[in-house]
Every structure is written in C-alpha cells, then in structure tokens.
Design an enzyme around this catalytic site. Structure first.
Site, mmCIF file in Angstrom:
data_model
loop_
_atom_site.group_PDB
_atom_site.id
_atom_site.type_symbol
_atom_site.label_atom_id
_atom_site.label_comp_id
_atom_site.label_asym_id
_atom_site.label_seq_id
_atom_site.Cartn_x
_atom_site.Cartn_y
_atom_site.Cartn_z
ATOM 1 N N ASN A 51 68.287 26.502 48.938
ATOM 2 C CA ASN A 51 67.546 25.633 48.020
ATOM 3 C C ASN A 51 67.016 26.508 46.889
ATOM 4 O O ASN A 51 66.075 27.262 47.080
ATOM 5 C CB ASN A 51 66.392 24.954 48.780
ATOM 6 C CG ASN A 51 65.464 24.201 47.852
ATOM 7 O OD1 ASN A 51 65.821 23.901 46.707
ATOM 8 N ND2 ASN A 51 64.266 23.890 48.321
ATOM 9 N N LYS A 74 65.539 25.666 44.180
ATOM 10 C CA LYS A 74 64.334 25.157 43.506
ATOM 11 C C LYS A 74 64.501 25.235 41.975
ATOM 12 O O LYS A 74 65.583 24.975 41.461
ATOM 13 C CB LYS A 74 63.101 25.922 43.994
ATOM 14 C CG LYS A 74 63.014 25.976 45.520
ATOM 15 C CD LYS A 74 61.701 26.471 46.016
ATOM 16 C CE LYS A 74 61.764 26.613 47.526
ATOM 17 N NZ LYS A 74 60.478 26.861 48.130
ATOM 18 N N HIS A 115 61.432 17.227 50.660
ATOM 19 C CA HIS A 115 60.960 18.619 50.693
ATOM 20 C C HIS A 115 59.439 18.633 50.532
ATOM 21 O O HIS A 115 58.885 17.826 49.783
ATOM 22 C CB HIS A 115 61.633 19.420 49.578
ATOM 23 C CG HIS A 115 61.387 20.887 49.713
ATOM 24 N ND1 HIS A 115 60.227 21.471 49.292
ATOM 25 C CD2 HIS A 115 62.139 21.876 50.266
ATOM 26 C CE1 HIS A 115 60.274 22.775 49.568
ATOM 27 N NE2 HIS A 115 61.428 23.041 50.158
ATOM 28 N N GLU A 160 57.508 20.411 48.881
ATOM 29 C CA GLU A 160 57.003 20.540 47.499
ATOM 30 C C GLU A 160 57.035 19.192 46.790
ATOM 31 O O GLU A 160 56.189 18.904 45.929
ATOM 32 C CB GLU A 160 57.820 21.608 46.740
ATOM 33 C CG GLU A 160 57.440 23.012 47.229
ATOM 34 C CD GLU A 160 58.532 24.038 47.132
ATOM 35 O OE1 GLU A 160 59.517 23.826 46.407
ATOM 36 O OE2 GLU A 160 58.405 25.081 47.805
ATOM 37 N N GLU A 166 60.563 22.264 58.362
ATOM 38 C CA GLU A 166 60.013 23.287 57.479
ATOM 39 C C GLU A 166 58.489 23.257 57.528
ATOM 40 O O GLU A 166 57.850 22.483 56.791
ATOM 41 C CB GLU A 166 60.469 23.032 56.037
ATOM 42 C CG GLU A 166 61.959 23.084 55.847
ATOM 43 C CD GLU A 166 62.311 23.495 54.423
ATOM 44 O OE1 GLU A 166 62.986 24.506 54.263
ATOM 45 O OE2 GLU A 166 61.874 22.814 53.485
ATOM 46 N N GLY A 183 57.797 29.954 51.497
ATOM 47 C CA GLY A 183 57.469 30.834 50.375
ATOM 48 C C GLY A 183 56.286 31.750 50.635
ATOM 49 O O GLY A 183 55.759 32.361 49.711
ATOM 50 N N SER A 238 60.625 30.841 54.954
ATOM 51 C CA SER A 238 60.716 32.307 54.908
ATOM 52 C C SER A 238 61.813 32.865 55.813
ATOM 53 O O SER A 238 61.621 33.900 56.466
ATOM 54 C CB SER A 238 59.359 32.934 55.224
ATOM 55 O OG SER A 238 58.403 32.556 54.241
#
Ligand code: PEP
Length: 252
Positions: free
Chosen positions: A9, A11, A95, A97, A165, A171, A211
């Site tokens: 991904n 991003k 996701h 985010e 996730e 991240g 991560s």
C-alpha cells in the site's frame, strides 16, 4: 491451502515515473517467485500506468479507496468501475487512515466493499483496533463490528480478503507479535466461519498489516491464520518488499 497474498500500500507516495521504476524492478525480481500472490496499490494518479507496465506479469494492482457510488456529482472521488477501468483488479477498503481521517464508517466500508465486488474487483477489507481499544480489552468487539459492517449483505466470499491491521502498529515501527496477531486472525476466521461456513472461511485469506518488515515477516506469516501481509512503508523500497514477498512464500 491458502496462497499467501502480499500487497504493498503505497499511500500518498510515488509520482508516475517513480511508480514505474518501482514496479519495473518488482517485475524483474519477482517474476520467477512462486507460491505467493503479490499486489501493489499505487496512488490513483499512477494506477493506469502501473497496470499497463505490469501487463503480462502476475503482480496485481489494487486501488486504495473508492466511492460506493458508480458515478455522479461526487467531485474529487473515483469509483470502483473507474479504478477497474484503469487496470485495478483489487480494491482496499476501510483502511484505518480512511476511517480515522476521512470519516469512513463501518456501514460506508460495507457499501464500498459491495461496490468493489459489483465492479468485478476483489475487496481487501481492513479491520483493526486502536491502542486505547486494545488497552480496554475491546479488540475483538471492535474488529467484529468492523467485519459485520463491511460484510453486510455479501454472500459471495470468493473475491474477499481481510486485512487485520492494528492501528497502533501502522507506521509506528511497533508490530503485533505473531501470537497477538494470530489470536485476532483465528477469531476473525471463526467469525467468517459463522457467516460463510467452514469450507469457505478456510479459503479466505487474512493478511496482517502493521509495520511488517523483512525482519518480522516470516515469523508473522508462519502463523496458521496469517495468510500474507498488507505492507505500507516497507513496500516503497524494492529490496524490502521483495524480501517480504520471499518470506511469505508457501508459509500460509
Ligand atoms: C498500512 O498502511 O496498511 C500499513 C500496514 O502501513 P505500515 O506497514 O507502514 O505500518
């Protein structure tokens, strides 16, 4: 029984020329790798060029997000049929985010998942708890609600992938231990079994994301219910992503 699936991904990274350089190298280095399925999710501006460059390779292209509507007065949005037209065969939905910064709700994620499947795409449905939710022992309750919202009304699971996730691992450099991840993956598989039956649930891949790096990929994917990875930061570097893909070979 389940071919592991590793998806990068990207991003909000990579111009078209940077994206093409990356996938050209991935195509060269992963062309002969067997026993693992691979995908990349470029920003939508690079999706078509990347899909064209990957024609004839086994690396799939995924979109990162789309609207649940097919078309209309939705300035700034892309739809599932449009990303399919650009060359995507998979769509990431839900996701964290998107949930955190753009207001995606469990119900909205469900509408996006259905739109993806209706457009002929596979759907990678992301679920995961925040640190506060984990600390409050609410992990399973949270992922259950996210899964129920995402899968509402979906009866055909043949193009469905789930990505667990944990938000606190995305991240941050802080990865769930293989044991922590396996516990949630096994729970998700139980929920999928209740919904689709054991035969179908046993074919659904559940990726881990948060991560993932070359140094931890093998141990994570060696867990019985971890069937690959959704990789953010480490997918931006050829060497790291290739190492993760190779670590995933034949381990699910
Ligand atoms: C992600 O955004 O899906 C992700 C897992 O990111 P990272 O690997 O950078 O934690």
């Amino acid at each position: 029984m389940r071919t592991p699936f590793v998806v990068g991904n990207w991003k909000l990274h990579k111009t078209i020329s940077e994206a093409l350089a990356l996938v050209t190298e991935l195509k060269n280095q992963l062309g002969a790798v067997k026993g693992v399925a691979v995908g990349v999710a470029p920003p939508s501006t690079a999706l078509h060029a990347v899909a064209k460059r990957l024609e004839g390779s086994s690396i799939a292209v995924a979109s990162q997000n789309h609207h649940w509507e097919i078309s209309g007065a939705w300035t700034g949005e892309v739809s599932a049929p449009l990303v399919a037209d650009a060359g995507a065969t998979w769509a990431i939905v839900g996701h964290s985010e998107r949930r955190q910064f753009f207001g995606d709700t469990n119900e909205g994620v469900g509408k996006k998942a259905k739109a993806a499947l209706a457009a002929g795409l596979g759907a990678i449905v992301c679920v995961g708890e925040t640190l506060a939710e984990r600390d409050a022992s609410r992990t399973l309750e949270i992922v259950d609600a996210q899964l129920a919202g995402a899968l509402a009304g979906i009866t055909d699971a043949s193009r469905l992938v789930i990505a667990y996730e944990p938000v606190w691992a995305i991240g941050t450099g802080r990865t769930a231990t293989p044991g922590q991840a396996q516990e949630v993956h096994a729970h998700l598989r139980k929920q999928l079994t209740a919904r689709f039956g054991a035969d179908v649930a046993n074919t659904i891949r559940i990726q881990y994301g948060g991560s993932v790096k070359p140094s931890n990929a093998e141990a994570l994917i060696a867990e019985p219910d971890i069937d690959g990875a959704l990789v953010g930061g480490a997918s931006l570097e050829v060497a790291d992503f290739v190492a993760i893909v190779k670590a995933a070979r034949g381990n699910a």
